[in-house]
Each structure stands twice: as C-alpha cells, then as structure tokens.
Design a protein around this motif. Structure first.
Motif, PDB file in Angstrom:
ATOM      1  N   PRO A 202       0.808  -1.213   0.077  1.00 31.36           N
ATOM      2  CA  PRO A 202       0.025   0.033  -0.123  1.00 31.36           C
ATOM      3  C   PRO A 202       0.940   1.177  -0.045  1.00 31.36           C
ATOM      4  CG  PRO A 202      -0.621  -1.559   1.599  1.00 31.36           C
ATOM      5  CD  PRO A 202       0.471  -2.260   1.128  1.00 31.36           C
ATOM      6  N   ALA A 203       1.887   1.361   0.746  1.00 33.02           N
ATOM      7  CA  ALA A 203       2.847   2.454   0.891  1.00 33.02           C
ATOM      8  C   ALA A 203       3.422   2.680  -0.510  1.00 33.02           C
ATOM      9  CB  ALA A 203       3.918   2.195   1.819  1.00 33.02           C
ATOM     10  N   GLN A 204       3.698   1.543  -1.410  1.00 35.89           N
ATOM     11  CA  GLN A 204       4.500   1.725  -2.740  1.00 35.89           C
ATOM     12  C   GLN A 204       3.329   2.133  -3.352  1.00 35.89           C
ATOM     13  OE1 GLN A 204       6.160  -2.194  -3.881  1.00 35.89           O
ATOM     14  NE2 GLN A 204       6.028  -3.052  -1.662  1.00 35.89           N
ATOM     15  N   GLN A 205       2.132   1.973  -3.150  1.00 37.05           N
ATOM     16  CA  GLN A 205       1.047   2.379  -4.510  1.00 37.05           C
ATOM     17  C   GLN A 205       0.814   3.684  -4.074  1.00 37.05           C
ATOM     18  OE1 GLN A 205      -0.108   0.935  -7.077  1.00 37.05           O
ATOM     19  NE2 GLN A 205       1.663  -0.686  -6.430  1.00 37.05           N
ATOM     20  N   ALA A 206       0.820   4.236  -2.694  1.00 38.73           N
ATOM     21  CA  ALA A 206       0.777   5.719  -2.322  1.00 38.73           C
ATOM     22  C   ALA A 206       1.686   6.570  -2.849  1.00 38.73           C
ATOM     23  CB  ALA A 206       0.615   5.617  -0.845  1.00 38.73           C
ATOM     24  N   TRP A 207       3.055   5.949  -2.876  1.00 43.09           N
ATOM     25  CA  TRP A 207       4.162   6.640  -3.388  1.00 43.09           C
ATOM     26  C   TRP A 207       4.368   6.916  -4.925  1.00 43.09           C
ATOM     27  CZ3 TRP A 207       8.425   6.525  -6.958  1.00 43.09           C
ATOM     28  CH2 TRP A 207       9.407   7.353  -6.734  1.00 43.09           C
ATOM     29  N   LEU A 208       3.841   5.888  -5.358  1.00 45.09           N
ATOM     30  CA  LEU A 208       3.584   5.881  -6.965  1.00 45.09           C
ATOM     31  C   LEU A 208       2.539   6.919  -7.423  1.00 45.09           C
ATOM     32  CD1 LEU A 208       4.116   2.308  -8.059  1.00 45.09           C
ATOM     33  CD2 LEU A 208       5.522   4.181  -8.347  1.00 45.09           C
ATOM     34  N   ASP A 209       1.469   7.076  -6.710  1.00 45.59           N
ATOM     35  CA  ASP A 209       0.270   7.786  -6.801  1.00 45.59           C
ATOM     36  C   ASP A 209       0.689   9.308  -6.483  1.00 45.59           C
ATOM     37  OD1 ASP A 209      -1.323   5.670  -7.586  1.00 45.59           O
ATOM     38  OD2 ASP A 209      -2.317   5.603  -5.747  1.00 45.59           O
ATOM     39  N   HIS A 210       1.463   9.611  -5.436  1.00 44.13           N
ATOM     40  CA  HIS A 210       1.817  10.723  -5.238  1.00 44.13           C
ATOM     41  C   HIS A 210       2.938  11.330  -6.314  1.00 44.13           C
ATOM     42  CE1 HIS A 210       4.119  14.010  -3.035  1.00 44.13           C
ATOM     43  NE2 HIS A 210       2.914  14.037  -2.339  1.00 44.13           N
ATOM     44  N   ARG A 211       3.995  10.510  -6.459  1.00 40.79           N
ATOM     45  CA  ARG A 211       4.916  10.905  -8.005  1.00 40.79           C
ATOM     46  C   ARG A 211       4.074  11.127  -9.111  1.00 40.79           C
ATOM     47  NH1 ARG A 211       7.382   8.283 -12.045  1.00 40.79           N
ATOM     48  NH2 ARG A 211       9.737   8.907 -12.331  1.00 40.79           N
ATOM     49  N   GLY A 212       2.941  10.403  -9.366  1.00 41.74           N
ATOM     50  CA  GLY A 212       2.199  10.788 -10.542  1.00 41.74           C
ATOM     51  C   GLY A 212       1.660  12.244 -10.468  1.00 41.74           C
ATOM     52  N   GLU A 213       1.205  12.465  -9.341  1.00 40.89           N
ATOM     53  CA  GLU A 213       0.279  13.655  -9.231  1.00 40.89           C
ATOM     54  C   GLU A 213       1.369  14.956  -9.197  1.00 40.89           C
ATOM     55  OE1 GLU A 213      -1.858  13.327  -5.620  1.00 40.89           O
ATOM     56  OE2 GLU A 213      -3.105  11.678  -6.443  1.00 40.89           O
ATOM     57  N   HIS A 214       2.208  14.705  -8.620  1.00 42.45           N
ATOM     58  CA  HIS A 214       3.390  15.915  -8.206  1.00 42.45           C
ATOM     59  C   HIS A 214       4.811  15.469  -9.224  1.00 42.45           C
ATOM     60  CE1 HIS A 214       0.555  15.925  -5.058  1.00 42.45           C
ATOM     61  NE2 HIS A 214       0.898  17.102  -5.008  1.00 42.45           N
ATOM     62  N   GLY A 215       4.569  14.720 -10.096  1.00 41.85           N
ATOM     63  CA  GLY A 215       5.826  14.338 -10.816  1.00 41.85           C
ATOM     64  C   GLY A 215       6.834  15.551 -11.366  1.00 41.85           C
ATOM     65  N   HIS A 216       6.071  16.695 -11.882  1.00 49.75           N
ATOM     66  CA  HIS A 216       6.747  17.758 -12.289  1.00 49.75           C
ATOM     67  C   HIS A 216       7.680  18.441 -11.465  1.00 49.75           C
ATOM     68  CE1 HIS A 216       3.329  19.426 -10.330  1.00 49.75           C
ATOM     69  NE2 HIS A 216       4.071  20.586  -9.987  1.00 49.75           N
ATOM     70  N   ARG A 217       7.553  18.158 -10.255  1.00 46.12           N
ATOM     71  CA  ARG A 217       8.628  18.678  -9.119  1.00 46.12           C
ATOM     72  C   ARG A 217       9.765  17.901  -8.781  1.00 46.12           C
ATOM     73  NH1 ARG A 217       4.544  19.503  -3.925  1.00 46.12           N
ATOM     74  NH2 ARG A 217       2.967  21.010  -4.922  1.00 46.12           N
TER      75      ARG A 217
END
Length: 238
Positions: A202-217
C-alpha cells in the motif's frame, strides 16, 4: 569396560564439535555466501534491467528492491562475519588467506554504497513523497554501487557458480556440515523479503500515486536517476 562408553562419548562430542566448526567455519561461510550470492545475482540483474525503462517498470523496481533487503542483509552479515573472524586472527579463517588487494580496497565503498542505495530507497517509500534529495542520493549511490558491483561480480562469478549450488545438490562432491541451517537462513531471508514487499505494497502504491500527481517537481531527480541507470547498465557484464 567402563571407560569404553565414556571414551566413545568423548569421541562423539569431538565429532559434533568438528561438525559445528565446519558449519560455521570458512567452508560453511563460503557456502552460505556463494549460495546467497547466486540468488542475488539473478534478482539484482532483474532489478537493474527495470532501470532501463523506469516509466514502465517502476512498480516492479520498487517491489523487488524491498524484497531484496533481507537477502542483501544476509550477504552483508556473512561477509562481515568472515571479515571479523579473519582480522581477529581466527586460525581457520587466516589459513584461507587474504582477499585480493583491489577487492579489499573496494569493500568499504561497496558496503557504503549498498547501504546508501537500499537505505535511501526504503526511505523514499517511508517518507511518502516523490523524491527530491532522497531520489538524487538514491541515483548517485546507484551509479557508484553499479560500477563497484561490476568489479565484484567479475571477481567472484566463477567461484559463485561453482560453489553456490553445492548446498542444494542431492549428490554434491563435498558435504559441509550445517547444510540445513544454511538452506533455512537463505529461504528465511527470501521469505522475509517477500513479507516486507507485500506488507509495504500500500505504501508503494501511495508513493507512486503521489509521484504521478506531483511528478513535475522531481523531474531533475528522475532524470539523474535515469542517466545513472543507463550508464551503469551499459557497463554490465553479459
């Protein structure tokens, strides 16, 4: 008549002691290190291949990286034990001789880069954001680790392929005491790795989702990691 059983017990105790010494001595240590090294060779090769297309295989890269943590820890423990026993002047380990000078010089760098690589990777997931400084540290440590690991693999690949399977072959040329305990240690490390990877999914998926939302940073960190990954993979032995 009464001394015979006592003498037999003493001889049996000596045999048990010798068997334990072989199990935890240089031969047993080599068996554990090489069999674990053989498993790591396969898993790390797959992990490195995922870096060639991180956009596609980033979930696999993260999952496999977490699975690798316990087997890597076991490898560091077995080689660290050999190092400690040799430099505390344990006679059986001293008789095995010293590692080659280049490998002794590279060993601290290999250990440090391994700890930094996996430590920063785990920290990235635990922190729960896309990257930043941790991602850059992960990328740089991967580059250093990759170069040193190539030298390490080339130096030990022949011995690993020769000795690594011995504990698992039904008709090995030489049986070394402690086979079951070494098998259990390696199987336990792999099982622990699977548990860690699944428990943190679940933490891996949360990290991937967060990265997808804020990848430009984190574009710069991602580019740095990709650059190191490509340059290291290009130097991998075939």
């Amino acid at each position: 008549m009464t001394d015979a059983p006592h003498g037999a017990r003493r001889e049996s105790s000596r045999r048990d002691w010798r068997a334990a010494a072989r199990a935890w001595g240089p031969l047993g240590n080599e068996r554990l290190t090489t069999s674990n090294g053989l498993v790591l060779l396969v898993l790390l090769a797959v992990e490195t291949l995922t870096t060639l297309s991180l956009r596609s295989y980033l979930p696999v890269h993260i999952f496999l990286g977490l699975l690798l943590v316990p087997p890597v820890a076991l490898k560091l423990a077995s080689t660290g034990w050999r190092f400690m026993r040799y430099y505390t002047r344990n006679r059986p380990y001293r008789l095995e001789g010293t590692p080659r000078l280049l490998l002794r010089m590279l060993a601290p760098l290999l250990v440090a880069s391994t700890l930094t690589l996996f430590g920063s990777g785990v920290a990235l997931i635990l922190v729960g954001h896309g990257g930043g400084l941790l991602l850059s540290l992960h990328a740089v440590s991967f580059g250093v680790w990759g170069v040193v690991m190539i030298v390490h693999v080339l130096a030990y690949i022949a011995r690993t392929l020769r000795v690594g399977p011995e504990d698992w072959l039904p008709h090995a040329e030489q049986v070394v005491a402690g086979t079951r305990s070494r098998r259990a240690a390696l199987a336990g490390a792999l099982l622990a790795g699977a548990i860690v990877a699944l428990a943190t999914y679940p933490a891996q998926q949360a990290w991937l989702d967060h990265r997808g939302e804020h990848g430009h940073r984190d574009v710069s960190g991602a580019r740095l990691f990709t650059s190191y990954a490509h340059s290291t993979a290009a130097g991998q032995p075939q």
